[in-house]
Design a protein around this motif. Structure first.
Motif, PDB file in Angstrom:
ATOM      1  N   ARG A   1     -26.114 -59.782  89.930  1.00 34.23           N
ATOM      2  CA  ARG A   1     -26.156 -58.424  89.900  1.00 34.23           C
ATOM      3  C   ARG A   1     -25.134 -58.140  90.857  1.00 34.23           C
ATOM      4  O   ARG A   1     -26.140 -57.976  91.449  1.00 34.23           O
TER       5      ARG A   1
ATOM      6  N   ARG B   1     -22.325 -55.459  92.329  1.00 28.69           N
ATOM      7  CA  ARG B   1     -21.447 -53.963  91.848  1.00 28.69           C
ATOM      8  C   ARG B   1     -20.001 -54.701  92.482  1.00 28.69           C
ATOM      9  O   ARG B   1     -19.852 -54.338  94.548  1.00 28.69           O
TER      10      ARG B   1
ATOM     11  N   ARG C   1     -17.043 -48.962  91.416  1.00 22.38           N
ATOM     12  CA  ARG C   1     -17.960 -49.156  90.569  1.00 22.38           C
ATOM     13  C   ARG C   1     -19.214 -48.253  91.141  1.00 22.38           C
ATOM     14  O   ARG C   1     -19.700 -48.724  91.651  1.00 22.38           O
ATOM     15  N   PRO C   2     -19.436 -47.335  89.597  1.00 19.40           N
ATOM     16  CA  PRO C   2     -20.670 -47.062  89.439  1.00 19.40           C
ATOM     17  C   PRO C   2     -22.163 -47.623  89.591  1.00 19.40           C
ATOM     18  O   PRO C   2     -23.133 -47.807  90.592  1.00 19.40           O
ATOM     19  N   GLN C   3     -21.835 -48.537  88.722  1.00 18.51           N
ATOM     20  CA  GLN C   3     -23.223 -49.418  88.527  1.00 18.51           C
ATOM     21  C   GLN C   3     -22.800 -51.438  88.351  1.00 18.51           C
ATOM     22  O   GLN C   3     -21.666 -51.201  88.540  1.00 18.51           O
ATOM     23  N   PRO C   4     -23.746 -51.986  88.409  1.00 20.05           N
ATOM     24  CA  PRO C   4     -23.183 -53.326  89.364  1.00 20.05           C
ATOM     25  C   PRO C   4     -22.843 -53.815  87.678  1.00 20.05           C
ATOM     26  O   PRO C   4     -23.409 -53.693  86.246  1.00 20.05           O
ATOM     27  N   ASP C   5     -21.648 -55.010  87.650  1.00 17.83           N
ATOM     28  CA  ASP C   5     -21.850 -55.754  87.054  1.00 17.83           C
ATOM     29  C   ASP C   5     -23.393 -56.983  86.857  1.00 17.83           C
ATOM     30  O   ASP C   5     -23.463 -57.324  87.409  1.00 17.83           O
TER      31      ASP C   5
ATOM     32  N   ALA D   1     -27.612 -56.248  93.922  1.00 16.65           N
ATOM     33  CA  ALA D   1     -27.528 -55.146  93.241  1.00 16.65           C
ATOM     34  C   ALA D   1     -29.699 -56.374  92.928  1.00 16.65           C
ATOM     35  O   ALA D   1     -29.350 -56.889  93.665  1.00 16.65           O
TER      36      ALA D   1
ATOM     37  N   TYR E   1     -22.704 -41.068 101.503  1.00 17.84           N
ATOM     38  CA  TYR E   1     -23.864 -42.446 100.745  1.00 17.84           C
ATOM     39  C   TYR E   1     -24.422 -42.552 101.424  1.00 17.84           C
ATOM     40  O   TYR E   1     -24.093 -41.788 103.044  1.00 17.84           O
TER      41      TYR E   1
END
Length: 135
Positions: free
Chosen positions: A41, A43, A47-51, A90, A121
């Motif tokens: 997982r 990120r 991008r805000p979310q992991p692939d 992630a 952040y």
């Protein structure tokens, strides 16, 4: 600086296991890691979310900082066709056969993640360990 080799086993959550082992040390860096994953997982930048990448994956590089309140790790993995992907690690990266890491422990420092108004952040805060006064 003290070095510590670390091996993670099949089924371990890569990030979770690193955070659990190193939480008590106050300040550490993962200098390098290799091994394999069944799930990664990552990120990707911006991008805000992991692939989620699934299948037989080889860890080509793994590095980052670890503080008691979390890790900031980056990793590059290759799939069975040799395609390489990399990004921010992630939770949910699952070790397939092994993950072998070299960690640097920094006993003279304490790391924390604190909000940085410039980036928006939680960023690394580095502090020396207070020296005990001699009586």
């Amino acid at each position: 600086m003290l070095s510590m080799p670390l091996r993670l086993r099949p089924g371990d959550d890569l990030r979770g296991a690193i955070e659990a082992v190193l939480r008590e040390h106050g300040a550490a860096f993962v200098l390098q890691g290799i091994g394999s994953l069944s799930v990664a997982r990552l990120r990707f930048a911006g991008r805000p979310q992991p692939d989620v990448l699934a299948g037989d994956l080889e860890i080509l590089t793994l590095a980052g900082s670890v503080s008691p309140d979390g890790a900031h790790l980056h990793m590059a993995v290759a799939d069975a066709a040799g395609r390489v992907s990399g990004g921010h690690v992630a939770p949910g990266c699952i070790v397939r056969t092994t993950a072998e890491l070299l960690v640097a422990l920094l006993p003279g420092h304490v790391f924390a993640r604190e909000h940085d108004s410039g980036t928006g952040y939680p960023e690394l805060s580095i502090r020396p360990v207070p020296q005990a006064s001699a009586s």
